[in-house]
Design an enzyme around this catalytic site. Structure first.
Site, PDB file in Angstrom:
ATOM      1  N   LEU A 141     -13.129   6.340   9.930  1.00 21.91           N
ATOM      2  CA  LEU A 141     -12.001   5.420   9.827  1.00 21.91           C
ATOM      3  C   LEU A 141     -12.227   4.579   8.576  1.00 21.91           C
ATOM      4  CD1 LEU A 141     -11.706   4.048  13.498  1.00 21.91           C
ATOM      5  CD2 LEU A 141     -10.255   5.796  12.433  1.00 21.91           C
ATOM      6  N   ASP A 142     -11.152   4.139   7.954  1.00 21.84           N
ATOM      7  CA  ASP A 142     -11.296   3.233   6.828  1.00 21.84           C
ATOM      8  C   ASP A 142     -12.021   1.965   7.272  1.00 21.84           C
ATOM      9  OD1 ASP A 142      -9.859   5.010   5.288  1.00 21.84           O
ATOM     10  OD2 ASP A 142      -7.953   3.954   5.534  1.00 21.84           O
ATOM     11  N   ARG A 143     -12.655   1.303   6.330  1.00 20.80           N
ATOM     12  CA  ARG A 143     -13.420   0.094   6.650  1.00 20.80           C
ATOM     13  C   ARG A 143     -12.586  -0.917   7.424  1.00 20.80           C
ATOM     14  NH1 ARG A 143     -14.592  -3.743   1.752  1.00 20.80           N
ATOM     15  NH2 ARG A 143     -12.360  -4.059   2.163  1.00 20.80           N
ATOM     16  N   ARG A 244      -1.304   5.417   5.806  1.00 25.61           N
ATOM     17  CA  ARG A 244      -1.089   4.359   4.821  1.00 25.61           C
ATOM     18  C   ARG A 244      -0.182   4.846   3.694  1.00 25.61           C
ATOM     19  NH1 ARG A 244      -7.086   2.431   3.461  1.00 25.61           N
ATOM     20  NH2 ARG A 244      -5.924   1.096   2.010  1.00 25.61           N
TER      21      ARG A 244
END
Length: 301
Positions: A141-143, A244
């Site tokens: 997952l993205d930060r 996104r």
């Protein structure tokens, strides 16, 4: 490290070059050293020779030979996990059995290290080595994305889960907040995405000619006037930054996503946090044992 490592490729490393994948995990190994390891057949992908430009696919196994202590020095550069962080991570376990561990990843915690990133989940996984075996990352997952993250407890589980994520059997459900309200209450975004690597890291862009197929579904759950919307999101494919990029493409970026939405992704308000408002709410995957499914939901942070 005095033994060969067999490391599975995670789903979100799809199409990542071998040399970049290697630098993430072993930053002290120079490019020249890596090229020699590839040239002499010591680094292999699924048992076959590979060079630094080889593109990886989820479920593949990368053979990493003993590196002469370079990986140990890399670990020293990462600050050791504190008792507080270890306890907090263990408290975030949502599900655990002999095959997998599922955690609720917090906002702001990177999954893997990189330039200037010394605190990350990969450096904390020893806290989840309940039986002596360090769990393995099988997707990312993205930060700044919170929520469900799946870890494999064995190499066999990692390989099978990599194959599952590479196919279409995994179902991922996200909740997010968008700036602006989508024109349709429910919709489908079909836009091929091309991954590019630049000075500011990975980024994807819509490219129907060279991009990989990417499809996302969304549904508006609620909204506040025409300013923001609470949306449920279902990526039917698993491209990097897919949700996104897709929401930004229809002019309704995820709140806080300056990378894809620019200044239009931010709202000036003391009541709204400035971080990325994206949450991996639920994950459903076939169990790597071949029996049943794993179905886990993460609470909102």
């Amino acid at each position: 490290m005095t033994q060969v490592q067999l490391i599975p490729v995670a789903a979100d490393d799809d199409e990542t070059r071998l040399d970049r994948w290697f630098r993430r995990r072993f930053p002290n190994v120079t490019n020249g050293r890596l090229q020699k390891l590839c040239r002499t057949g010591q680094v292999r992908v699924d048992g076959k020779r590979a060079d630094g430009a080889t593109r990886l696919a989820p479920g593949q196994i990368v053979r990493v030979p003993p590196l002469g202590g370079l990986e140990e020095r890399s670990k020293k550069e990462i600050r050791p996990i504190s008792d507080h962080d270890a306890e907090e991570l263990r408290n975030r376990v949502l599900f655990k059995d002999d095959w997998v561990i599922v955690i609720d990843k917090p906002f702001g915690l990177a999954v893997q290290g990189g330039t200037g990133t010394t605190r990350h989940l990969d450096g904390m996984l020893n806290a989840l080595a309940y039986d002596g075996d360090r769990p393995k990352l099988v997707h990312r997952l993205d930060r700044d994305t919170s929520g469900v993250l799946l870890l494999a407890r064995t190499t066999l589980a990692a390989r099978r889960l990599g194959e599952i994520f590479r196919g279409k059997a995994a179902r991922k459900y996200y909740w997010g907040v968008t700036v602006g309200v989508p024109d349709e209450k429910r919709g489908r975004i079909d836009g091929a995405l091309l991954k590019r690597e630049g000075a500011r890291g990975e980024r994807v862009e819509l490219d129907e000619d060279e991009g990989k197929p990417a499809v996302s579904l969304f549904s508006v759950v609620d909204h506040a006037a025409n300013k923001v919307a609470w949306v449920a999101l279902w990526p039917l494919t698993g491209r990097t930054h897919q949700l996104r990029a897709h929401m930004a493409a229809i002019g309704k970026p995820i709140l806080g996503d300056g990378k894809y939405g620019g200044a239009g992704a931010h709202i000036s308000s003391d009541e709204i946090g400035q971080g990325l408002h994206l949450h991996a709410r639920r994950l459903i995957v076939p169990h790597p044992s071949g029996k049943g499914v794993i179905d886990v939901t993460a609470p909102l942070p």
